[in-house]
Write an enzyme that holds these catalytic residues in place. Structure first.
Site, PDB file in Angstrom:
ATOM      1  N   PHE A  30       0.831  -1.201   0.000  1.00  0.00           N
ATOM      2  CA  PHE A  30       0.000   0.000   0.000  1.00  0.00           C
ATOM      3  C   PHE A  30       0.869   1.256   0.000  1.00  0.00           C
ATOM      4  O   PHE A  30       1.796   1.373   0.801  1.00  0.00           O
ATOM      5  CB  PHE A  30      -0.889  -0.039   1.244  1.00  0.00           C
ATOM      6  CG  PHE A  30      -1.871   1.083   1.364  1.00  0.00           C
ATOM      7  CD1 PHE A  30      -2.889   1.245   0.443  1.00  0.00           C
ATOM      8  CD2 PHE A  30      -1.792   1.974   2.425  1.00  0.00           C
ATOM      9  CE1 PHE A  30      -3.818   2.266   0.576  1.00  0.00           C
ATOM     10  CE2 PHE A  30      -2.707   3.000   2.572  1.00  0.00           C
ATOM     11  CZ  PHE A  30      -3.725   3.148   1.636  1.00  0.00           C
ATOM     12  N   SER A  98       3.121  -7.012   2.456  1.00  0.00           N
ATOM     13  CA  SER A  98       2.159  -6.138   3.119  1.00  0.00           C
ATOM     14  C   SER A  98       0.767  -6.243   2.489  1.00  0.00           C
ATOM     15  O   SER A  98       0.166  -7.316   2.492  1.00  0.00           O
ATOM     16  CB  SER A  98       2.693  -4.699   3.089  1.00  0.00           C
ATOM     17  OG  SER A  98       2.023  -3.887   4.016  1.00  0.00           O
ATOM     18  N   MET A  99       0.230  -5.162   1.907  1.00  0.00           N
ATOM     19  CA  MET A  99      -1.043  -5.252   1.198  1.00  0.00           C
ATOM     20  C   MET A  99      -0.977  -6.302   0.104  1.00  0.00           C
ATOM     21  O   MET A  99      -1.971  -6.989  -0.176  1.00  0.00           O
ATOM     22  CB  MET A  99      -1.420  -3.899   0.582  1.00  0.00           C
ATOM     23  CG  MET A  99      -2.706  -3.928  -0.248  1.00  0.00           C
ATOM     24  SD  MET A  99      -3.019  -2.405  -1.171  1.00  0.00           S
ATOM     25  CE  MET A  99      -1.784  -2.541  -2.499  1.00  0.00           C
ATOM     26  N   ASP A 197       8.289  -4.522  13.201  1.00  0.00           N
ATOM     27  CA  ASP A 197       7.550  -4.047  12.035  1.00  0.00           C
ATOM     28  C   ASP A 197       6.708  -2.863  12.490  1.00  0.00           C
ATOM     29  O   ASP A 197       5.791  -3.018  13.301  1.00  0.00           O
ATOM     30  CB  ASP A 197       6.664  -5.161  11.480  1.00  0.00           C
ATOM     31  CG  ASP A 197       5.956  -4.779  10.178  1.00  0.00           C
ATOM     32  OD1 ASP A 197       5.716  -3.583   9.954  1.00  0.00           O
ATOM     33  OD2 ASP A 197       5.630  -5.688   9.396  1.00  0.00           O
ATOM     34  N   HIS A 228       9.728  -3.748   8.200  1.00  0.00           N
ATOM     35  CA  HIS A 228       8.578  -4.066   7.353  1.00  0.00           C
ATOM     36  C   HIS A 228       8.958  -4.386   5.910  1.00  0.00           C
ATOM     37  O   HIS A 228       8.545  -5.403   5.361  1.00  0.00           O
ATOM     38  CB  HIS A 228       7.576  -2.909   7.380  1.00  0.00           C
ATOM     39  CG  HIS A 228       6.345  -3.186   6.591  1.00  0.00           C
ATOM     40  ND1 HIS A 228       5.453  -4.187   6.927  1.00  0.00           N
ATOM     41  CD2 HIS A 228       5.855  -2.623   5.452  1.00  0.00           C
ATOM     42  CE1 HIS A 228       4.466  -4.217   6.054  1.00  0.00           C
ATOM     43  NE2 HIS A 228       4.685  -3.287   5.147  1.00  0.00           N
TER      44      HIS A 228
END
Length: 255
Positions: A30, A98-99, A197, A228
């Site tokens: 994202f 992530s996303m 993270d 992250h």
């Protein structure tokens, strides 16, 4: 290694035609873009896979564009990329950060994904204000950016400097849908999770482990030195190597 970006700049999509008959769809996070995943995509390409690392709708331009994009448009773009690869390859694996991890899981709940490799996949949000994004998006269009949570100096994922609240509202919808679909995921799942993270909370992994069907193969590898954006961090090479080995193990297990 041939590379054919569709647009200039660090977040140009990456496409590579491989030789082993299988493909990997790589999905970014994202507010970010392909830049943060190019080394991972390149490792898959070097291993012989056809690789597609697209720039998802609303990304790679300006935050205002992401604010106007519905989560369904991003899901549709992922499905189209997968369909293109699946039409030409015997198996398609999906990798996501992530996303991109949520998108990979969402896709695997409805499509015949061969296997998943996920780095710090997002399914929950840490901010206590997240449930109120539907209202807050009208009061405050943006909040601080989430870019470059990287321990290793010099890394740059080229993400937006601001995060659109309307985009977060759509991200919440994606996460909710994905969580509800997790029991339908049948593909083997490899997860890399950073101990530190500052973007995706540990509850995301907790939800994934709790909601996946007990019969699904799940391997979780903890990252002790990376944050992250681990694909640009200290343990990136081990992520690449294990992802390739995992997909090969899945390949070897198929008739």
């Amino acid at each position: 290694m041939p590379e054919t970006p569709a647009a200039p700049g660090p977040n140009a999509p990456f496409h590579h035609t491989g030789t082993n008959g299988a493909a990997v769809l790589v999905l970014h996070g994202f507010t970010a873009g392909p830049a943060g995943l190019l080394p991972w995509a390149g490792a898959f390409a070097d291993a012989g896979y056809t690789v597609s690392l697209p720039l998802l709708p609303g990304h790679g331009t300006r935050w205002q564009d992401l604010a106007a994009v519905k989560h369904t448009a991003i899901i549709d773009a992922v499905r189209q990329e997968f369909a293109t690869l699946a039409a030409m390859h015997r198996r398609v694996y999906v990798a996501g950060l992530s996303m991109g991890g949520a998108l990979a899981l969402h896709l695997a709940s409805t499509h015949a994904v061969a296997g998943l490799a996920l780095v710090n996949p997002g399914l929950t949000l840490a901010s206590p204000l997240a449930p109120f994004t539907g209202v807050l998006r009208h009061l405050s269009p943006t909040v601080a950016g989430i870019a470059n949570d990287i321990a290793k100096p010099g890394g740059d994922e080229h993400a937006y400097a601001r995060t659109p609240v309307a985009g977060v509202h759509e991200l919440r919808k994606l996460f909710r849908e994905t969580i509800s679909r997790l029991p339908q995921v049948k593909a083997p799942v490899l997860v890399f999770r950073s101990n530190t993270d500052n973007v995706v909370p540990e509850s995301s992994l907790d939800v994934l482990c709790a909601r996946l069907d007990a019969g699904v193969h799940l391997e979780v590898n903890r990252l002790t030195r990376s944050r992250h954006v681990a694909t640009l961090d200290y343990e990136a090479e081990s992520i690449f190597a294990r992802s390739i080995a995992f997909f090969q193990e899945v390949e070897d297990s198929k008739p």
